[in-house]
Design a protein around this motif. Structure first.
Motif, PDB file in Angstrom:
ATOM      1  N   LYS A   6       0.832  -1.211   0.000  1.00 41.92           N
ATOM      2  CA  LYS A   6       0.000   0.000   0.000  1.00 41.92           C
ATOM      3  C   LYS A   6       0.865   1.259   0.000  1.00 41.92           C
ATOM      4  O   LYS A   6       0.549   2.227  -0.701  1.00 41.92           O
ATOM      5  CB  LYS A   6      -0.953  -0.013   1.210  1.00 41.92           C
ATOM      6  CG  LYS A   6      -1.977   1.072   1.145  1.00 41.92           C
ATOM      7  CD  LYS A   6      -2.875   0.910  -0.075  1.00 41.92           C
ATOM      8  CE  LYS A   6      -3.797   2.100  -0.243  1.00 41.92           C
ATOM      9  NZ  LYS A   6      -4.574   2.045  -1.493  1.00 41.92           N
ATOM     10  N   VAL A   7       1.963   1.239   0.762  1.00 43.86           N
ATOM     11  CA  VAL A   7       2.872   2.390   0.770  1.00 43.86           C
ATOM     12  C   VAL A   7       3.440   2.603  -0.636  1.00 43.86           C
ATOM     13  O   VAL A   7       3.483   3.733  -1.139  1.00 43.86           O
ATOM     14  CB  VAL A   7       4.007   2.207   1.799  1.00 43.86           C
ATOM     15  CG1 VAL A   7       5.083   3.273   1.628  1.00 43.86           C
ATOM     16  CG2 VAL A   7       3.443   2.247   3.214  1.00 43.86           C
ATOM     17  N   ILE A   8       3.862   1.516  -1.277  1.00 46.86           N
ATOM     18  CA  ILE A   8       4.399   1.623  -2.641  1.00 46.86           C
ATOM     19  C   ILE A   8       3.331   2.157  -3.587  1.00 46.86           C
ATOM     20  O   ILE A   8       3.609   2.997  -4.453  1.00 46.86           O
ATOM     21  CB  ILE A   8       4.963   0.267  -3.102  1.00 46.86           C
ATOM     22  CG1 ILE A   8       6.253  -0.029  -2.325  1.00 46.86           C
ATOM     23  CG2 ILE A   8       5.209   0.251  -4.609  1.00 46.86           C
ATOM     24  CD1 ILE A   8       6.809  -1.419  -2.532  1.00 46.86           C
ATOM     25  N   GLU A   9       2.089   1.706  -3.425  1.00 44.83           N
ATOM     26  CA  GLU A   9       0.997   2.199  -4.263  1.00 44.83           C
ATOM     27  C   GLU A   9       0.801   3.706  -4.073  1.00 44.83           C
ATOM     28  O   GLU A   9       0.621   4.448  -5.037  1.00 44.83           O
ATOM     29  CB  GLU A   9      -0.289   1.453  -3.923  1.00 44.83           C
ATOM     30  CG  GLU A   9      -1.474   1.872  -4.771  1.00 44.83           C
ATOM     31  CD  GLU A   9      -2.729   1.114  -4.375  1.00 44.83           C
ATOM     32  OE1 GLU A   9      -3.667   1.765  -3.870  1.00 44.83           O
ATOM     33  OE2 GLU A   9      -2.758  -0.116  -4.558  1.00 44.83           O
ATOM     34  N   ILE A  10       0.842   4.163  -2.822  1.00 48.80           N
ATOM     35  CA  ILE A  10       0.687   5.600  -2.536  1.00 48.80           C
ATOM     36  C   ILE A  10       1.818   6.392  -3.182  1.00 48.80           C
ATOM     37  O   ILE A  10       1.580   7.418  -3.823  1.00 48.80           O
ATOM     38  CB  ILE A  10       0.632   5.841  -1.011  1.00 48.80           C
ATOM     39  CG1 ILE A  10      -0.690   5.314  -0.442  1.00 48.80           C
ATOM     40  CG2 ILE A  10       0.816   7.328  -0.680  1.00 48.80           C
ATOM     41  CD1 ILE A  10      -0.735   5.245   1.073  1.00 48.80           C
ATOM     42  N   ALA A  15       3.917   9.799  -7.666  1.00 46.37           N
ATOM     43  CA  ALA A  15       4.939   9.989  -8.699  1.00 46.37           C
ATOM     44  C   ALA A  15       4.387   9.806 -10.113  1.00 46.37           C
ATOM     45  O   ALA A  15       5.126   9.954 -11.083  1.00 46.37           O
ATOM     46  CB  ALA A  15       6.085   9.010  -8.467  1.00 46.37           C
ATOM     47  N   LEU A  16       3.107   9.477 -10.194  1.00 49.38           N
ATOM     48  CA  LEU A  16       2.467   9.198 -11.490  1.00 49.38           C
ATOM     49  C   LEU A  16       3.174   8.066 -12.226  1.00 49.38           C
ATOM     50  O   LEU A  16       3.421   8.126 -13.437  1.00 49.38           O
ATOM     51  CB  LEU A  16       2.407  10.464 -12.357  1.00 49.38           C
ATOM     52  CG  LEU A  16       1.704  11.666 -11.731  1.00 49.38           C
ATOM     53  CD1 LEU A  16       1.803  12.891 -12.640  1.00 49.38           C
ATOM     54  CD2 LEU A  16       0.248  11.359 -11.399  1.00 49.38           C
ATOM     55  N   LEU A  17       3.496   7.004 -11.479  1.00 42.17           N
ATOM     56  CA  LEU A  17       4.169   5.832 -12.021  1.00 42.17           C
ATOM     57  C   LEU A  17       3.305   4.596 -11.795  1.00 42.17           C
ATOM     58  O   LEU A  17       2.418   4.599 -10.943  1.00 42.17           O
ATOM     59  CB  LEU A  17       5.516   5.608 -11.316  1.00 42.17           C
ATOM     60  CG  LEU A  17       6.582   6.687 -11.470  1.00 42.17           C
ATOM     61  CD1 LEU A  17       7.746   6.397 -10.520  1.00 42.17           C
ATOM     62  CD2 LEU A  17       7.072   6.732 -12.912  1.00 42.17           C
ATOM     63  N   ASP A  18       3.599   3.540 -12.542  1.00 45.44           N
ATOM     64  CA  ASP A  18       2.981   2.250 -12.265  1.00 45.44           C
ATOM     65  C   ASP A  18       3.639   1.678 -11.022  1.00 45.44           C
ATOM     66  O   ASP A  18       4.835   1.902 -10.788  1.00 45.44           O
ATOM     67  CB  ASP A  18       3.182   1.289 -13.436  1.00 45.44           C
ATOM     68  CG  ASP A  18       2.371   1.675 -14.658  1.00 45.44           C
ATOM     69  OD1 ASP A  18       1.290   2.278 -14.500  1.00 45.44           O
ATOM     70  OD2 ASP A  18       2.826   1.374 -15.785  1.00 45.44           O
ATOM     71  N   VAL A  19       2.894   0.919 -10.248  1.00 44.86           N
ATOM     72  CA  VAL A  19       3.427   0.314  -9.031  1.00 44.86           C
ATOM     73  C   VAL A  19       4.681  -0.500  -9.338  1.00 44.86           C
ATOM     74  O   VAL A  19       5.656  -0.483  -8.585  1.00 44.86           O
ATOM     75  CB  VAL A  19       2.351  -0.561  -8.343  1.00 44.86           C
ATOM     76  CG1 VAL A  19       2.935  -1.366  -7.201  1.00 44.86           C
ATOM     77  CG2 VAL A  19       1.201   0.307  -7.856  1.00 44.86           C
ATOM     78  N   GLY A  20       4.702  -1.173 -10.457  1.00 44.51           N
ATOM     79  CA  GLY A  20       5.841  -1.999 -10.845  1.00 44.51           C
ATOM     80  C   GLY A  20       7.107  -1.205 -11.134  1.00 44.51           C
ATOM     81  O   GLY A  20       8.200  -1.776 -11.188  1.00 44.51           O
ATOM     82  N   SER A  35       9.335  17.990  -2.500  1.00 43.65           N
ATOM     83  CA  SER A  35       8.948  18.204  -1.103  1.00 43.65           C
ATOM     84  C   SER A  35       7.432  18.287  -0.933  1.00 43.65           C
ATOM     85  O   SER A  35       6.887  17.761   0.032  1.00 43.65           O
ATOM     86  CB  SER A  35       9.634  19.446  -0.536  1.00 43.65           C
ATOM     87  OG  SER A  35       9.304  20.586  -1.297  1.00 43.65           O
ATOM     88  N   LEU A  36       6.750  18.921  -1.866  1.00 46.56           N
ATOM     89  CA  LEU A  36       5.288  18.981  -1.787  1.00 46.56           C
ATOM     90  C   LEU A  36       4.692  17.594  -1.973  1.00 46.56           C
ATOM     91  O   LEU A  36       3.769  17.196  -1.255  1.00 46.56           O
ATOM     92  CB  LEU A  36       4.726  19.946  -2.837  1.00 46.56           C
ATOM     93  CG  LEU A  36       3.208  20.061  -2.885  1.00 46.56           C
ATOM     94  CD1 LEU A  36       2.660  20.535  -1.544  1.00 46.56           C
ATOM     95  CD2 LEU A  36       2.777  21.004  -3.998  1.00 46.56           C
ATOM     96  N   GLY A  37       5.237  16.844  -2.912  1.00 50.30           N
ATOM     97  CA  GLY A  37       4.778  15.474  -3.134  1.00 50.30           C
ATOM     98  C   GLY A  37       5.013  14.601  -1.918  1.00 50.30           C
ATOM     99  O   GLY A  37       4.202  13.722  -1.595  1.00 50.30           O
ATOM    100  N   LEU A  38       6.115  14.844  -1.216  1.00 55.96           N
ATOM    101  CA  LEU A  38       6.406  14.098   0.003  1.00 55.96           C
ATOM    102  C   LEU A  38       5.351  14.383   1.059  1.00 55.96           C
ATOM    103  O   LEU A  38       4.817  13.461   1.688  1.00 55.96           O
ATOM    104  CB  LEU A  38       7.796  14.449   0.533  1.00 55.96           C
ATOM    105  CG  LEU A  38       8.140  13.896   1.908  1.00 55.96           C
ATOM    106  CD1 LEU A  38       8.077  12.378   1.940  1.00 55.96           C
ATOM    107  CD2 LEU A  38       9.504  14.404   2.350  1.00 55.96           C
TER     108      LEU A  38
END
Length: 86
Positions: A6-10, A15-20, A35-38
């Motif tokens: 779930k953390v990786i999914e978030i 990051a607008l990336l696929d989980v993989g 920093s804002l994304g964090l």
């Protein structure tokens, strides 16, 4: 879904990336999370797991919450979730 998944999914969503495309050894910069994304990721993690992350957005290097890699974030969240359950 496991905490780590779930953390990786978030983080992937932020990051607008696929989980993989997110690896445990990645750091936030390599994922394109600023920093804002964090901060947005921290809010999403807190909401998802109903925890309080000890994080100072103004001084992340002084935080108890390790953001040095995806693996470190997963470990920190797992610890907070476990501590909350006890």
């Amino acid at each position: 879904m496991a905490v780590g998944e779930k953390v990786i999914e978030i983080l992937a969503n932020q990051a607008l990336l696929d989980v993989g495309d997110v690896n445990l050894d990645d750091n936030l910069a390599s994922l394109g999370i600023d920093s804002l994304g964090l901060v947005e990721s921290i809010f999403a993690i807190e909401e998802e797991f109903d925890i309080q992350v000890p994080f100072n957005a103004n001084e992340p290097e002084k935080s108890e919450f390790d953001i040095s890699s995806v693996a470190a974030i997963v470990t920190a969240v797992e610890t907070l979730v476990k501590d909350q359950a006890s």
